[in-house]
Design a protein around this motif. Structure first.
Motif, PDB file in Angstrom:
ATOM      1  N   ASP A  42      -9.695 -11.208  40.095  1.00 43.04           N
ATOM      2  CA  ASP A  42     -10.340 -10.035  39.508  1.00 43.04           C
ATOM      3  C   ASP A  42     -11.710  -9.775  40.138  1.00 43.04           C
ATOM      4  N   SER A  43     -12.055 -10.527  41.161  1.00 39.24           N
ATOM      5  CA  SER A  43     -13.312 -10.307  41.869  1.00 39.24           C
ATOM      6  C   SER A  43     -13.036  -9.658  43.222  1.00 39.24           C
ATOM      7  N   SER A  44     -13.368  -8.387  43.343  1.00 38.29           N
ATOM      8  CA  SER A  44     -13.144  -7.699  44.617  1.00 38.29           C
ATOM      9  C   SER A  44     -14.038  -8.279  45.711  1.00 38.29           C
ATOM     10  N   VAL A  45     -15.191  -8.807  45.344  1.00 37.08           N
ATOM     11  CA  VAL A  45     -16.092  -9.416  46.329  1.00 37.08           C
ATOM     12  C   VAL A  45     -15.449 -10.672  46.915  1.00 37.08           C
ATOM     13  N   VAL A  46     -14.897 -11.523  46.059  1.00 35.71           N
ATOM     14  CA  VAL A  46     -14.250 -12.745  46.533  1.00 35.71           C
ATOM     15  C   VAL A  46     -13.045 -12.402  47.411  1.00 35.71           C
ATOM     16  N   VAL A  47     -12.254 -11.442  47.000  1.00 38.08           N
ATOM     17  CA  VAL A  47     -11.099 -11.020  47.803  1.00 38.08           C
ATOM     18  C   VAL A  47     -11.570 -10.537  49.174  1.00 38.08           C
ATOM     19  N   SER A  48     -12.629  -9.749  49.201  1.00 38.48           N
ATOM     20  CA  SER A  48     -13.169  -9.251  50.464  1.00 38.48           C
ATOM     21  C   SER A  48     -13.650 -10.404  51.351  1.00 38.48           C
ATOM     22  N   PHE A  49     -14.294 -11.388  50.764  1.00 34.21           N
ATOM     23  CA  PHE A  49     -14.749 -12.545  51.534  1.00 34.21           C
ATOM     24  C   PHE A  49     -13.567 -13.243  52.197  1.00 34.21           C
ATOM     25  N   PHE A  50     -12.475 -13.439  51.464  1.00 36.91           N
ATOM     26  CA  PHE A  50     -11.309 -14.098  52.045  1.00 36.91           C
ATOM     27  C   PHE A  50     -10.640 -13.217  53.100  1.00 36.91           C
ATOM     28  N   HIS A  51     -10.564 -11.903  52.861  1.00 39.54           N
ATOM     29  CA  HIS A  51      -9.971 -11.000  53.856  1.00 39.54           C
ATOM     30  C   HIS A  51     -10.718 -11.069  55.182  1.00 39.54           C
ATOM     31  N   HIS A  52     -12.040 -11.135  55.102  1.00 37.80           N
ATOM     32  CA  HIS A  52     -12.864 -11.131  56.312  1.00 37.80           C
ATOM     33  C   HIS A  52     -13.208 -12.548  56.792  1.00 37.80           C
ATOM     34  N   ARG A  53     -12.595 -13.541  56.145  1.00 35.41           N
ATOM     35  CA  ARG A  53     -12.815 -14.960  56.509  1.00 35.41           C
ATOM     36  C   ARG A  53     -14.297 -15.326  56.455  1.00 35.41           C
ATOM     37  N   LEU A  54     -15.009 -14.768  55.489  1.00 38.24           N
ATOM     38  CA  LEU A  54     -16.427 -15.076  55.276  1.00 38.24           C
ATOM     39  C   LEU A  54     -16.554 -16.141  54.197  1.00 38.24           C
ATOM     40  N   ILE A  55     -16.008 -17.292  54.464  1.00 37.09           N
ATOM     41  CA  ILE A  55     -15.996 -18.368  53.482  1.00 37.09           C
ATOM     42  C   ILE A  55     -17.410 -18.910  53.350  1.00 37.09           C
ATOM     43  N   PRO A  56     -17.921 -19.009  52.110  1.00 32.02           N
ATOM     44  CA  PRO A  56     -19.289 -19.505  51.918  1.00 32.02           C
ATOM     45  C   PRO A  56     -19.450 -20.936  52.421  1.00 32.02           C
ATOM     46  N   TRP A  57     -20.644 -21.262  52.816  1.00 31.07           N
ATOM     47  CA  TRP A  57     -20.921 -22.577  53.411  1.00 31.07           C
ATOM     48  C   TRP A  57     -20.469 -23.725  52.525  1.00 31.07           C
ATOM     49  N   PHE A  58     -20.596 -23.569  51.203  1.00 30.21           N
ATOM     50  CA  PHE A  58     -20.284 -24.675  50.308  1.00 30.21           C
ATOM     51  C   PHE A  58     -18.784 -24.969  50.234  1.00 30.21           C
ATOM     52  N   ALA A  59     -17.956 -24.067  50.741  1.00 25.11           N
ATOM     53  CA  ALA A  59     -16.508 -24.249  50.677  1.00 25.11           C
ATOM     54  C   ALA A  59     -15.859 -24.370  52.058  1.00 25.11           C
ATOM     55  N   LEU A  60     -16.661 -24.352  53.101  1.00 30.08           N
ATOM     56  CA  LEU A  60     -16.111 -24.343  54.461  1.00 30.08           C
ATOM     57  C   LEU A  60     -15.286 -25.584  54.787  1.00 30.08           C
ATOM     58  N   GLN A  61     -15.712 -26.745  54.342  1.00 28.08           N
ATOM     59  CA  GLN A  61     -14.970 -27.961  54.666  1.00 28.08           C
ATOM     60  C   GLN A  61     -13.560 -27.918  54.065  1.00 28.08           C
TER      61      GLN A  61
END
Length: 129
Positions: A42-61
């Motif tokens: 339900d978060s369009s921002v989170v979906v957009s991050f995954f679509h653009h492969r902009l994974i936040p630093w804290f989850a990159l590993q």
């Protein structure tokens, strides 16, 4: 719905909780051997991050660890409005109340009821007071 889970994050913000929840779901899908995966948030921002492969630093590993799995299967992530996912809301509220995490939540009467409403195609409304 094939599996459900709940994760207690303690004090956190909703953005990081949604990122971690999606990653946990992907890891569970990999463990179950799923070859097709449809993630809804339900978060369009989170979906957009995954679509653009902009994974936040804290989850990159974790992301890098599951990327080979995602590249080997058919998967997608899409946005849905909060009203379309009452089961996720219910599990999040239960987790916040109890402070516990479970990898395989049994389908309670409440969850089965919400799934039956969804399967029947009935419209859900959220009224603000």
């Amino acid at each position: 719905m094939l599996i459900s889970y709940q994760i207690f994050f303690g004090i956190s913000n909703s953005f990081s909780a949604k990122i971690w929840s999606i990653l946990k779901g992907i890891k569970l899908a990999r463990a179950k051997g799923f070859q097709q995966l449809w993630i809804e948030s339900d978060s369009s921002v989170v979906v957009s991050f995954f679509h653009h492969r902009l994974i936040p630093w804290f989850a990159l590993q974790v992301w890098n660890h599951i990327l080979s799995y995602l590249n080997a299967i058919v998967w997608k992530i899409s946005h849905c409005y909060r009203e379309a996912n009452p089961v996720a809301d219910f599990l999040a509220k239960e987790t916040a109340k109890t402070g516990t995490s479970f990898d395989d939540v049994s389908l309670s009467l409440r969850i089965r009821h919400e799934l039956a409403i969804d399967e029947a195609g009935r419209t859900c409304f959220r009224f603000l007071r």
